[in-house]
Design a protein around this motif. Structure first.
Motif, short mmCIF file in Angstrom:
data_model
loop_
_atom_site.label_atom_id
_atom_site.label_comp_id
_atom_site.label_asym_id
_atom_site.label_seq_id
_atom_site.Cartn_x
_atom_site.Cartn_y
_atom_site.Cartn_z
N LYS A 139 -6.27 2.50 8.41
CA LYS A 139 -5.89 1.81 7.02
C LYS A 139 -4.66 1.03 7.35
O LYS A 139 -3.74 1.44 7.96
N SER A 161 -0.31 10.11 1.59
CA SER A 161 -0.70 10.30 0.14
C SER A 161 0.17 9.98 -1.04
O SER A 161 1.44 9.87 -0.75
N ILE A 221 -3.72 7.13 3.28
CA ILE A 221 -3.67 6.02 4.36
C ILE A 221 -3.48 6.59 5.72
O ILE A 221 -2.46 7.47 5.78
N GLU A 261 -5.35 7.68 -3.05
CA GLU A 261 -5.60 6.90 -1.81
C GLU A 261 -4.91 7.83 -0.52
O GLU A 261 -3.64 8.19 -0.52
N SER A 292 1.70 6.77 -0.76
CA SER A 292 0.91 5.99 -0.99
C SER A 292 0.89 5.14 -2.41
O SER A 292 1.32 5.79 -3.33
N GLU A 329 -1.41 3.61 -4.43
CA GLU A 329 -2.43 4.11 -5.23
C GLU A 329 -2.47 5.55 -5.34
O GLU A 329 -2.50 6.24 -4.54
N THR A 344 0.69 -1.19 -0.07
CA THR A 344 0.18 -0.01 0.00
C THR A 344 0.97 1.23 0.23
O THR A 344 0.50 2.45 -0.14
#
Length: 180
Positions: free
Chosen positions: A119, A136, A115, A113, A108, A110, A97
């Motif tokens: 998370k 991020s 976190i 995304e 992050s 993604e 992730t």
């Protein structure tokens, strides 16, 4: 094939034992040991948690219903979440992730995304991490994550909440007490 680990109920307090070359012996290796509805095995279809034990300094403690169980754990290639709504979630295959520049700077994986502490934060090379601030894709040169690659347990106070991070888990500490 015999199970490698099982629960020993023949002692005053249940403990974790493992099968080796010389038979069964008490587990002294610190860590979290998951037992599933079908014993110690796990597959993509058989991953429902039954009991969870944590071994600390050679002592087994059942944490299946413990207040300090809330968080994320890695076990045999899966991620297991413990939360207040559902208890222990079924294990899922974990995926990366976050990407990291060093042990304290993450972005992050993604796009878009974010976190946070609620998370799962994981890197294939360094393992489970604890977000110090939201992570991020735009986080650059910010000390925003903590890894425990040596397996030791470390405690951090973030936004008035106490967390522990180890090579195997990231947990929110709810029990009052002295943590060093």
């Amino acid at each position: 094939m015999k199970q490698k680990y099982t629960i020993n109920n023949a002692t005053k307090n249940p403990s974790v034992i493992e099968h080796g070359e010389n038979g069964w012996r008490m587990v002294n290796t610190d860590g979290v040991y998951f037992f599933f509805e079908d014993g110690y095995s796990i597959t993509t279809t058989d991953r429902r948690i039954d009991r969870v034990f944590e071994v600390l300094d050679g002592q087994s403690v059942e944490i299946t219903e413990d207040e300090n169980r809330l968080g994320y754990y890695q076990f045999n290639g899966i991620m297991i979440e413990s939360n207040t709504e559902k208890g222990w979630e079924d294990g899922v295959v974990y995926i990366e992730t976050v990407e990291q520049e060093d042990k304290r700077k993450c972005t992050s994986y993604e796009f878009g995304e974010i976190i946070g502490n609620d998370k799962f934060c994981f890197n294939n090379d360094l393992g489970i991490c604890l977000p110090k601030t939201d992570i991020s894709n735009e986080s650059v040169n910010i000390n925003n994550c903590i890894f425990s690659s040596d397996g030791a347990v470390y405690y951090f106070l973030i936004d008035d909440k106490l967390y522990s991070i180890s090579g195997q888990a990231m947990k929110l500490i709810k029990k009052s007490g002295l943590y060093i």
